[in-house]
Design a protein around this motif. Structure first.
Motif, PDB file in Angstrom:
ATOM      1  N   LEU A 331       6.257   5.859   5.031  1.00  0.00           N
ATOM      2  CA  LEU A 331       6.011   4.737   4.112  1.00  0.00           C
ATOM      3  C   LEU A 331       7.312   4.127   3.611  1.00  0.00           C
ATOM      4  O   LEU A 331       7.390   2.905   3.392  1.00  0.00           O
ATOM      5  N   ALA A 335       8.016   0.237   4.088  1.00  0.00           N
ATOM      6  CA  ALA A 335       8.325  -0.621   2.948  1.00  0.00           C
ATOM      7  C   ALA A 335       9.650  -1.365   3.164  1.00  0.00           C
ATOM      8  O   ALA A 335       9.768  -2.567   2.874  1.00  0.00           O
ATOM      9  N   ILE A 347       7.547  -5.290  -2.737  1.00  0.00           N
ATOM     10  CA  ILE A 347       6.895  -4.027  -2.385  1.00  0.00           C
ATOM     11  C   ILE A 347       7.481  -2.933  -3.260  1.00  0.00           C
ATOM     12  O   ILE A 347       8.684  -2.652  -3.205  1.00  0.00           O
ATOM     13  N   THR A 349       7.131   1.154  -4.653  1.00  0.00           N
ATOM     14  CA  THR A 349       6.600   2.453  -4.195  1.00  0.00           C
ATOM     15  C   THR A 349       6.692   3.488  -5.310  1.00  0.00           C
ATOM     16  O   THR A 349       7.581   3.446  -6.149  1.00  0.00           O
ATOM     17  N   LEU A 367      -0.684   2.942   8.863  1.00  0.00           N
ATOM     18  CA  LEU A 367      -0.093   2.680   7.539  1.00  0.00           C
ATOM     19  C   LEU A 367       0.640   1.348   7.542  1.00  0.00           C
ATOM     20  O   LEU A 367       0.555   0.562   6.579  1.00  0.00           O
ATOM     21  N   VAL A 371      -0.139  -2.227   5.186  1.00  0.00           N
ATOM     22  CA  VAL A 371       0.856  -2.945   4.375  1.00  0.00           C
ATOM     23  C   VAL A 371       1.017  -4.374   4.876  1.00  0.00           C
ATOM     24  O   VAL A 371       1.046  -5.335   4.074  1.00  0.00           O
ATOM     25  N   GLU A 386       1.846  -2.583  -3.882  1.00  0.00           N
ATOM     26  CA  GLU A 386       2.214  -1.282  -4.444  1.00  0.00           C
ATOM     27  C   GLU A 386       1.740  -0.168  -3.507  1.00  0.00           C
ATOM     28  O   GLU A 386       0.610  -0.198  -3.035  1.00  0.00           O
ATOM     29  N   ILE A 387       2.638   0.763  -3.252  1.00  0.00           N
ATOM     30  CA  ILE A 387       2.320   1.913  -2.394  1.00  0.00           C
ATOM     31  C   ILE A 387       2.577   3.176  -3.199  1.00  0.00           C
ATOM     32  O   ILE A 387       3.683   3.378  -3.708  1.00  0.00           O
ATOM     33  N   ASP A 388       1.562   4.012  -3.344  1.00  0.00           N
ATOM     34  CA  ASP A 388       1.785   5.281  -4.050  1.00  0.00           C
ATOM     35  C   ASP A 388       1.117   6.419  -3.307  1.00  0.00           C
ATOM     36  O   ASP A 388       0.137   6.213  -2.571  1.00  0.00           O
ATOM     37  N   ILE A 398      -3.101   8.468  -0.238  1.00  0.00           N
ATOM     38  CA  ILE A 398      -2.231   7.300  -0.103  1.00  0.00           C
ATOM     39  C   ILE A 398      -3.000   6.073  -0.571  1.00  0.00           C
ATOM     40  O   ILE A 398      -4.143   5.852  -0.152  1.00  0.00           O
ATOM     41  N   ARG A 399      -2.363   5.271  -1.444  1.00  0.00           N
ATOM     42  CA  ARG A 399      -3.006   4.034  -1.909  1.00  0.00           C
ATOM     43  C   ARG A 399      -2.085   2.847  -1.637  1.00  0.00           C
ATOM     44  O   ARG A 399      -0.888   2.890  -1.960  1.00  0.00           O
ATOM     45  N   VAL A 400      -2.673   1.810  -1.063  1.00  0.00           N
ATOM     46  CA  VAL A 400      -1.971   0.544  -0.854  1.00  0.00           C
ATOM     47  C   VAL A 400      -2.727  -0.513  -1.651  1.00  0.00           C
ATOM     48  O   VAL A 400      -3.883  -0.822  -1.344  1.00  0.00           O
TER      49      VAL A 400
END
Length: 463
Positions: A331, A335, A347, A349, A367, A371, A386-388, A398-400
């Protein structure tokens, strides 16, 4: 049993009285002259007075009377021991018990008698019947399977099987018993079968595809899965399932044929369109140039759909081994690279140092697809992405998230409800389908939610 003429009567009676086995003494007519406490318990009698003087035939069921009469003659008159003989007796309360009777000649108080030792096998027979019922249930269940079920011994021999093996192969049970396992397969696949069996014994499980040859000479592609059978620490064999994959092979062949057709024809034709658009746009008016740009964009869209279609075909028709993947490293690279490709997008993270998962190699491409989709389908000039990642070993979430327009439900609902698919309700492309299959093959799940204020939250749950 000791001869009572050479022993004190009291000692002899004491011996049979304390025996846990029912012991009965009777004369040549079958009249009972002695029995121990175990006999009273077996017959359901309250006292020895209820026993002595009665005939043994009072307690033997009608169907076994003749057998008992013959044994009485053998043991008292012919002085011949008999048994153990299966019989049934009827207790005082009417209950039927199954017994085994062993008789021997003897002497008691100066006369010839018969001595019987009785074993009550009622509970044993009930347990046996229950086991047989259970065994038959399991066998019926296995025979109901459309797949072939089989058990292989540690020596590599076929030990048990269901009816499907006979139905598929065309051989009867006697023929199967005389065959080696390799005899069921085309010659070019016998080595892989032997290697698969050895692997399953060594590693605990294995799967192999091979072509079965029936008695009539028909060749059928099969997939065989097997696991090691153990009893405590002892390996006692392999149990497995064989499945006819003819239809699956046909579908895979058709998918590949469609893929090659699209790859050759569709891509070539779109390339011609794009080349022609370039020529037209150079010499056209502003209006013509605008139309040419729309044609070019449509062609690019078609190529994108085809590329994702090609990836999905590869996912579904090629074995996808799993590998160790650090999703944080993947990720971070995504990103960084998407930030360079889409400078207007922001973006952010929130990632741990590392989060390892076991997944197929296409998971990293999936992934990236999420994105890029979040950016490309965002109508804002400056998309916010946002990527966490949450890592609670062994689970990785994983959340996008984005601030773009809602993802239409038809883009993802058909993943779990294929009955929804029709000519009017379907996704606009294959991008999310590609993501879905990569996540599924990695043992995870894919979820779509709305953002708190705006946008979407796409969650991948891997464990």
């Amino acid at each position: 049993m000791a001869d009572e003429e050479n022993a004190e009567p009291g000692n002899y009676q004491q011996l049979i009285s304390v025996s846990p086995a029912p012991i009965n003494l009777f004369d040549e007519s079958g009249e009972i002259i002695w029995g121990n406490d175990a006999v009273l318990d077996l017959l359901g009698l309250d006292s020895r007075e209820d026993l002595i003087g009665r005939s043994i035939f009072d307690f033997i069921v009608a169907e076994d009377q003749y057998t008992a009469e013959q044994e009485l003659v053998d043991v008292v008159k012919s002085k011949t021991a008999t048994g153990p003989t299966p019989m049934q007796l009827r207790r005082a309360d009417g209950e039927i018990r199954s017994i085994r009777v062993s008789t021997a000649p003897g002497r008691f108080r100066g006369r010839d008698i018969g001595q019987a030792v009785v074993i009550d096998v009622t509970e044993l027979e009930r347990a046996h019947e229950e086991l047989e019922t259970e065994r038959q249930f399991v066998q019926n269940a296995l025979n109901a399977l459309p797949d072939v079920f089989y058990v292989i011994t540690p020596g590599g021999e076929l030990d048990r099987w269901n009816d499907s093996l006979l139905d598929v192969s065309g051989y009867d049970a006697e023929e199967v018993r005389a065959m080696d396992i390799e005899d069921f397969f085309v010659e070019s696949h016998t080595e892989r079968i032997s290697e698969s069996i050895a692997t399953a014994f060594a590693e605990g499980a294995d799967t192999v595809e091979a072509t079965v040859v029936t008695k009539q000479g028909r060749e059928i592609p099969f997939e065989f899965r097997k696991r090691r059978l153990v009893d405590g620490e002892d390996v006692i064999g392999l149990a497995g399932i064989g499945r006819d994959i003819s239809e699956r092979k046909a579908r895979e062949q058709h998918l590949r044929a469609v893929d090659y057709l699209l790859q050759h024809n569709l891509r070539n034709q779109i390339n011609i369109i794009q080349g022609s658009v370039e020529l037209v746009s150079d010499a056209s008016s502003a209006q013509g140039q605008s139309a040419a740009e729309r044609i070019d964009a449509a062609a690019e869209r078609l190529l994108s759909i085809f590329d994702n279609h090609h990836l999905i075909i590869d996912q579904l028709t090629t074995p996808q081994p799993t590998e160790s993947i650090d999703v944080v490293a993947a990720l971070e690279a995504i990103a960084r690279e998407c930030g360079e490709s889409y400078p207007a997008a922001t973006i952010t993270t929130d990632l741990p140092e590392r989060a390892g998962v076991s997944g197929v190699h296409t998971l990293k491409l999936a992934l990236r697809e999420l994105v890029e989709n979040a950016i490309e389908h965002n109508e804002r000039r400056e998309p916010q992405i946002e990527i966490d990642v949450e890592h609670t070993d062994p689970r990785v979430v994983i959340r996008v998230s984005d601030d773009g327009p809602p993802i239409p439900e038809m883009e993802y609902r058909s993943f779990s409800e294929d009955s929804l698919l029709d000519s009017t309700y379907h996704s606009a492309g294959f991008g999310l389908w590609f993501v879905y299959h990569a996540v599924r093959q990695s043992g995870g799940s894919l979820h779509f939610d709305r953002g708190e204020k705006r946008g979407n939250v796409v969650t991948i749950d891997l464990s």
